[in-house]
Design a protein around this motif. Structure first.
Motif, PDB file in Angstrom:
ATOM      1  N   LEU A  33       0.780  -1.100   0.025  1.00 51.69           N
ATOM      2  CA  LEU A  33      -0.070  -0.065   0.185  1.00 51.69           C
ATOM      3  C   LEU A  33       0.822   1.357   0.000  1.00 51.69           C
ATOM      4  O   LEU A  33       0.447   2.497   0.074  1.00 51.69           O
ATOM      5  N   ASP A  34       2.094   1.355  -0.247  1.00 49.66           N
ATOM      6  CA  ASP A  34       2.879   2.220  -0.218  1.00 49.66           C
ATOM      7  C   ASP A  34       2.835   3.108   1.154  1.00 49.66           C
ATOM      8  O   ASP A  34       2.657   4.273   0.981  1.00 49.66           O
ATOM      9  N   LEU A  35       2.835   2.338   2.374  1.00 51.60           N
ATOM     10  CA  LEU A  35       3.107   2.982   3.604  1.00 51.60           C
ATOM     11  C   LEU A  35       4.454   3.301   4.346  1.00 51.60           C
ATOM     12  O   LEU A  35       5.196   2.501   3.855  1.00 51.60           O
ATOM     13  N   ASN A  36       4.516   4.248   5.211  1.00 52.41           N
ATOM     14  CA  ASN A  36       5.685   4.368   5.918  1.00 52.41           C
ATOM     15  C   ASN A  36       5.098   3.665   7.452  1.00 52.41           C
ATOM     16  O   ASN A  36       3.816   3.390   7.633  1.00 52.41           O
ATOM     17  N   ALA A  37       5.985   3.818   8.290  1.00 49.71           N
ATOM     18  CA  ALA A  37       5.452   3.175   9.656  1.00 49.71           C
ATOM     19  C   ALA A  37       4.644   3.978  10.385  1.00 49.71           C
ATOM     20  O   ALA A  37       3.591   3.634  10.959  1.00 49.71           O
ATOM     21  N   ILE A  42      -1.704   4.639  11.499  1.00 50.97           N
ATOM     22  CA  ILE A  42      -2.838   5.316  11.265  1.00 50.97           C
ATOM     23  C   ILE A  42      -3.819   4.332  10.617  1.00 50.97           C
ATOM     24  O   ILE A  42      -4.987   4.163  11.206  1.00 50.97           O
ATOM     25  N   VAL A  43      -3.507   3.635   9.646  1.00 48.92           N
ATOM     26  CA  VAL A  43      -4.470   2.514   8.989  1.00 48.92           C
ATOM     27  C   VAL A  43      -4.787   1.271   9.829  1.00 48.92           C
ATOM     28  O   VAL A  43      -6.080   1.109   9.981  1.00 48.92           O
ATOM     29  N   HIS A  44      -4.046   0.999  10.388  1.00 48.21           N
ATOM     30  CA  HIS A  44      -4.270  -0.308  11.341  1.00 48.21           C
ATOM     31  C   HIS A  44      -4.932   0.160  12.749  1.00 48.21           C
ATOM     32  O   HIS A  44      -6.017  -0.490  13.043  1.00 48.21           O
ATOM     33  N   VAL A  45      -4.768   1.469  13.227  1.00 46.67           N
ATOM     34  CA  VAL A  45      -5.497   2.029  14.388  1.00 46.67           C
ATOM     35  C   VAL A  45      -6.882   2.114  13.766  1.00 46.67           C
ATOM     36  O   VAL A  45      -7.669   2.108  14.631  1.00 46.67           O
ATOM     37  N   ALA A  46      -6.963   2.896  12.777  1.00 46.26           N
ATOM     38  CA  ALA A  46      -8.368   3.352  12.279  1.00 46.26           C
ATOM     39  C   ALA A  46      -9.223   2.050  11.988  1.00 46.26           C
ATOM     40  O   ALA A  46     -10.410   2.016  12.214  1.00 46.26           O
ATOM     41  N   LEU A  47      -8.745   0.873  11.233  1.00 40.33           N
ATOM     42  CA  LEU A  47      -9.280  -0.366  11.092  1.00 40.33           C
ATOM     43  C   LEU A  47      -9.718  -0.927  12.377  1.00 40.33           C
ATOM     44  O   LEU A  47     -10.995  -1.281  12.111  1.00 40.33           O
ATOM     45  N   ALA A  48      -8.970  -0.917  13.383  1.00 43.50           N
ATOM     46  CA  ALA A  48      -9.733  -1.581  14.452  1.00 43.50           C
ATOM     47  C   ALA A  48     -10.778  -0.637  15.149  1.00 43.50           C
ATOM     48  O   ALA A  48     -11.641  -1.332  15.752  1.00 43.50           O
ATOM     49  N   ALA A  94      -3.312  12.015   7.420  1.00 42.83           N
ATOM     50  CA  ALA A  94      -4.831  11.420   6.815  1.00 42.83           C
ATOM     51  C   ALA A  94      -5.242  12.173   5.639  1.00 42.83           C
ATOM     52  O   ALA A  94      -5.908  11.229   4.681  1.00 42.83           O
ATOM     53  N   LEU A  95      -4.969  13.345   5.365  1.00 42.77           N
ATOM     54  CA  LEU A  95      -5.463  13.826   4.132  1.00 42.77           C
ATOM     55  C   LEU A  95      -4.555  13.453   2.996  1.00 42.77           C
ATOM     56  O   LEU A  95      -5.122  13.028   1.667  1.00 42.77           O
ATOM     57  N   ASP A  96      -3.297  13.025   3.150  1.00 49.50           N
ATOM     58  CA  ASP A  96      -2.511  12.295   2.055  1.00 49.50           C
ATOM     59  C   ASP A  96      -3.374  10.880   1.896  1.00 49.50           C
ATOM     60  O   ASP A  96      -3.453  10.543   0.611  1.00 49.50           O
ATOM     61  N   LEU A  97      -3.426  10.188   2.919  1.00 52.10           N
ATOM     62  CA  LEU A  97      -4.074   9.133   2.810  1.00 52.10           C
ATOM     63  C   LEU A  97      -5.367   8.863   1.982  1.00 52.10           C
ATOM     64  O   LEU A  97      -5.743   8.216   1.455  1.00 52.10           O
ATOM     65  N   GLN A  98      -6.205  10.136   2.313  1.00 52.82           N
ATOM     66  CA  GLN A  98      -7.450  10.210   1.630  1.00 52.82           C
ATOM     67  C   GLN A  98      -7.287  10.382   0.339  1.00 52.82           C
ATOM     68  O   GLN A  98      -8.043   9.864  -0.526  1.00 52.82           O
ATOM     69  N   ARG A  99      -6.332  11.402  -0.173  1.00 50.88           N
ATOM     70  CA  ARG A  99      -5.987  11.631  -1.755  1.00 50.88           C
ATOM     71  C   ARG A  99      -5.519  10.250  -2.324  1.00 50.88           C
ATOM     72  O   ARG A  99      -6.040  10.122  -3.683  1.00 50.88           O
TER      73      ARG A  99
END
Length: 327
Positions: A33-37, A42-48, A94-99
């Motif tokens: 998913l082209d993520l950094n640490a 953020i993705v894992h915490v939000a998903l949970a 989060a705004l970058d992840l939204q884009r």
């Protein structure tokens, strides 16, 4: 719930097994998913948080693929508090992840959209996580875990992959949140674990040495640890050098990390400290909870085939399986 392991040595092997598997899982997610640490957290915490109110045994489905309208949006402030990172940093990320379509604004909060994990390439992540956790349960059964041995392998493999993957994600988030107090933040804990991994990966690669150091009183001497350079850490976690330097300095200030030979180590005195022992025991209890959740899900899947309700099966009377991340 009493641990099902007969000796501290087995518990250490267990924790090492999960930490190594967790590192591989994180690397898969970051690469796919082209993520950094930071953005991975953020993705894992939000998903949970999105799925926290859905019981694992919900007949309408409870895995990572549930419809967006069943997900509970989480605020960025809650994510920032959980991660121990400034709100403005989380907002910018989060705004970058939204884009990129990795996060989605829903009402006053945010969700990880179902399509991220039900379509390629995300679906492959879910399938890989489920397969890896099934393999880990088999390995733990081989190590002597009574809880793992009580789980029917065929039934576990037949569970929906997104449900099994959810159990692992929530285990990872809850465990990291519980341990992050020691390191000051979730990101600090992530770097702390990365330093430990890099210090001893040459030992873990040697079966003989790895086995000798599995014993509770055989913690590797500091002279045997390979220092992790800040640049190697930045590359490994896909973070900027400045971010890594700042976070590592905070770990040094807390007495958890020491500078050594052009890099940093987590010294033996920290590994044997009361805080680490306490976190180790908590980690084992979390693993026992994960195994109990998987057993209950397997029992629920097998009960209809046996012509009885899950409550009628003595071996399936487990605690409430719902996981509630403290967000």
């Amino acid at each position: 719930m009493a641990p099902s392991f007969a000796a501290p040595d087995i518990a250490r092997l267990l924790a090492r097994h999960f930490i190594a598997a967790g590192s591989l899982r994180a690397a898969r997610w970051r690469a796919t998913l082209d993520l950094n640490a930071t953005t991975l957290l953020i993705v894992h915490v939000a998903l949970a948080a999105n799925l926290a109110r859905i019981r694992l045994d919900d007949p309408a489905g409870a895995g990572l693929a549930v419809d967006d309208n069943r997900r509970r949006p989480v605020s960025l402030m809650s994510i920032a508090e959980s991660m121990g990172i400034p709100h403005e940093t989380i907002r910018r990320q989060a705004l970058d992840l939204q884009r990129r379509g990795t996060l989605q604004k829903l009402g006053s909060g945010w969700i990880v959209p179902a399509t991220l994990l039900t379509l390629p390439p995300g679906k492959a992540l879910v399938d890989a996580d489920a397969a890896a956790l099934v393999a880990i349960v088999g390995d733990l059964a081989g190590l002597g875990s009574a809880s793992a041995q009580a789980i029917d392998p065929a039934t576990l493999r037949a569970l929906p992959p997104d449900l099994v993957a959810r159990v692992w994600n929530e285990f990872a988030v809850l465990t990291a949140e519980a341990a992050s107090d020691m390191c000051g933040s979730l990101l600090g804990f992530t770097l702390f674990i990365a330093i430990i991994r890099m210090n001893v990966e040459h030992i873990n690669a040697d079966p003989g040495r790895s086995s000798r150091h599995a014993a509770a009183d055989a913690i590797p001497d500091d002279r045997d640890r390979l220092p992790a350079s800040l640049r190697a850490l930045a590359q490994s976690e896909q973070l900027t050098y400045a971010t890594v330097r700042r976070r590592v300095l905070a770990l040094i200030t807390r007495g958890l990390v020491e500078s050594r030979g052009g890099g940093v180590i987590v010294p033996a005195r920290v590994h044997g400290s009361e805080a680490m022992v306490r976190n180790g025991l908590l980690y084992v209890r979390r693993i026992e909870k994960l195994l109990a959740d998987l057993k209950r899900l397997c029992c629920a899947a097998a009960a209809p085939r046996a012509g009885m309700g899950i409550a009628q099966r003595e071996d399936c009377r487990m605690p409430n399986p719902t996981l509630q991340p403290p967000l």
